[in-house]
Design a protein around this motif. Structure first.
Motif, mmCIF file in Angstrom:
data_model
loop_
_atom_site.group_PDB
_atom_site.id
_atom_site.type_symbol
_atom_site.label_atom_id
_atom_site.label_comp_id
_atom_site.label_asym_id
_atom_site.label_seq_id
_atom_site.Cartn_x
_atom_site.Cartn_y
_atom_site.Cartn_z
ATOM 1 N N GLN A 43 0.835 -1.204 0.000
ATOM 2 C CA GLN A 43 0.000 0.000 0.000
ATOM 3 C C GLN A 43 0.870 1.254 0.000
ATOM 4 O OE1 GLN A 43 -0.303 -2.591 2.075
ATOM 5 N NE2 GLN A 43 -2.341 -3.401 1.757
ATOM 6 N N ASN A 44 1.918 1.282 0.806
ATOM 7 C CA ASN A 44 2.812 2.441 0.830
ATOM 8 C C ASN A 44 3.562 2.571 -0.492
ATOM 9 O OD1 ASN A 44 1.999 2.801 3.441
ATOM 10 N ND2 ASN A 44 3.918 2.151 4.368
ATOM 11 N N ARG B 203 -4.706 -1.447 -5.794
ATOM 12 C CA ARG B 203 -5.602 -0.692 -4.908
ATOM 13 C C ARG B 203 -4.998 0.643 -4.481
ATOM 14 N NH1 ARG B 203 -8.553 -2.767 0.586
ATOM 15 N NH2 ARG B 203 -9.817 -0.923 0.864
ATOM 16 N N SER B 204 -3.724 0.658 -4.112
ATOM 17 C CA SER B 204 -3.126 1.900 -3.621
ATOM 18 C C SER B 204 -2.621 2.803 -4.747
ATOM 19 C CB SER B 204 -1.987 1.594 -2.650
ATOM 20 O OG SER B 204 -1.042 0.752 -3.254
ATOM 21 N N ALA B 205 -2.213 2.228 -5.850
ATOM 22 C CA ALA B 205 -1.716 3.042 -6.967
ATOM 23 C C ALA B 205 -2.858 3.573 -7.824
ATOM 24 C CB ALA B 205 -0.745 2.237 -7.819
ATOM 25 N N LEU B 206 -4.048 2.995 -7.638
ATOM 26 C CA LEU B 206 -5.242 3.381 -8.399
ATOM 27 C C LEU B 206 -4.962 3.272 -9.886
ATOM 28 C CD1 LEU B 206 -6.315 6.412 -6.180
ATOM 29 C CD2 LEU B 206 -7.188 4.068 -6.090
ATOM 30 N N ARG C 167 2.032 6.384 -7.069
ATOM 31 C CA ARG C 167 1.009 7.369 -7.461
ATOM 32 C C ARG C 167 1.556 8.783 -7.317
ATOM 33 N NH1 ARG C 167 -3.065 6.016 -3.950
ATOM 34 N NH2 ARG C 167 -2.702 7.791 -2.595
ATOM 35 N N GLY D 150 2.568 1.523 -3.450
ATOM 36 C CA GLY D 150 1.620 2.003 -4.458
ATOM 37 C C GLY D 150 1.328 3.486 -4.313
ATOM 38 N N THR D 151 1.224 3.950 -3.083
ATOM 39 C CA THR D 151 0.990 5.374 -2.829
ATOM 40 C C THR D 151 2.148 6.209 -3.354
ATOM 41 O OG1 THR D 151 -0.368 4.886 -0.903
ATOM 42 C CG2 THR D 151 0.592 7.087 -1.020
ATOM 43 N N LEU E 47 -0.318 -3.879 -6.253
ATOM 44 C CA LEU E 47 -0.254 -2.421 -6.131
ATOM 45 C C LEU E 47 -1.529 -1.725 -6.609
ATOM 46 C CD1 LEU E 47 3.357 -1.996 -7.487
ATOM 47 C CD2 LEU E 47 2.639 -1.862 -5.112
#
Length: 96
Positions: free
Chosen positions: A14-15, A47-50, A21, A17-18, A45
């Protein structure tokens, strides 16, 4: 001066991917230094990278030695940040 972000053996998808982004939105290349603490894939990735994952400039390196070789070959300066530092990142001077 250009800034690039390198993540050394990230543990949390999650971190990661953020930050991918973040890199996509600001035009900051992101380097992932393996191994990661999770299976590194678009699926982990997503979900967090959208929808920004395809827009991110992503570079993967098999090890820190491989990243360091890349960095030196391209004349990139290395600035290391950690939560364990005695000097706050806000108090540090980053000019060459």
């Amino acid at each position: 001066m250009s800034i690039e972000l390198a993540l050394y053996q990230p543990d949390i998808p999650q971190n990661t991917g953020t930050l991918l982004r973040f890199g996509a939105c600001l035009g900051v290349p992101v380097h992932i230094i393996h191994p990661t603490g999770f299976t590194f894939s678009a699926k982990t990735l997503r979900r967090s990278a959208l929808d920004y994952l395809d827009a991110a400039e992503l570079h993967e390196h098999a090890s820190f030695a491989a990243f360091d070789e890349f960095r030196r070959a391209h004349g990139r300066r290395l600035v290391l940040l950690t939560t364990k530092a005695s000097l706050s990142a806000y108090a540090a001077r980053f000019d060459a």
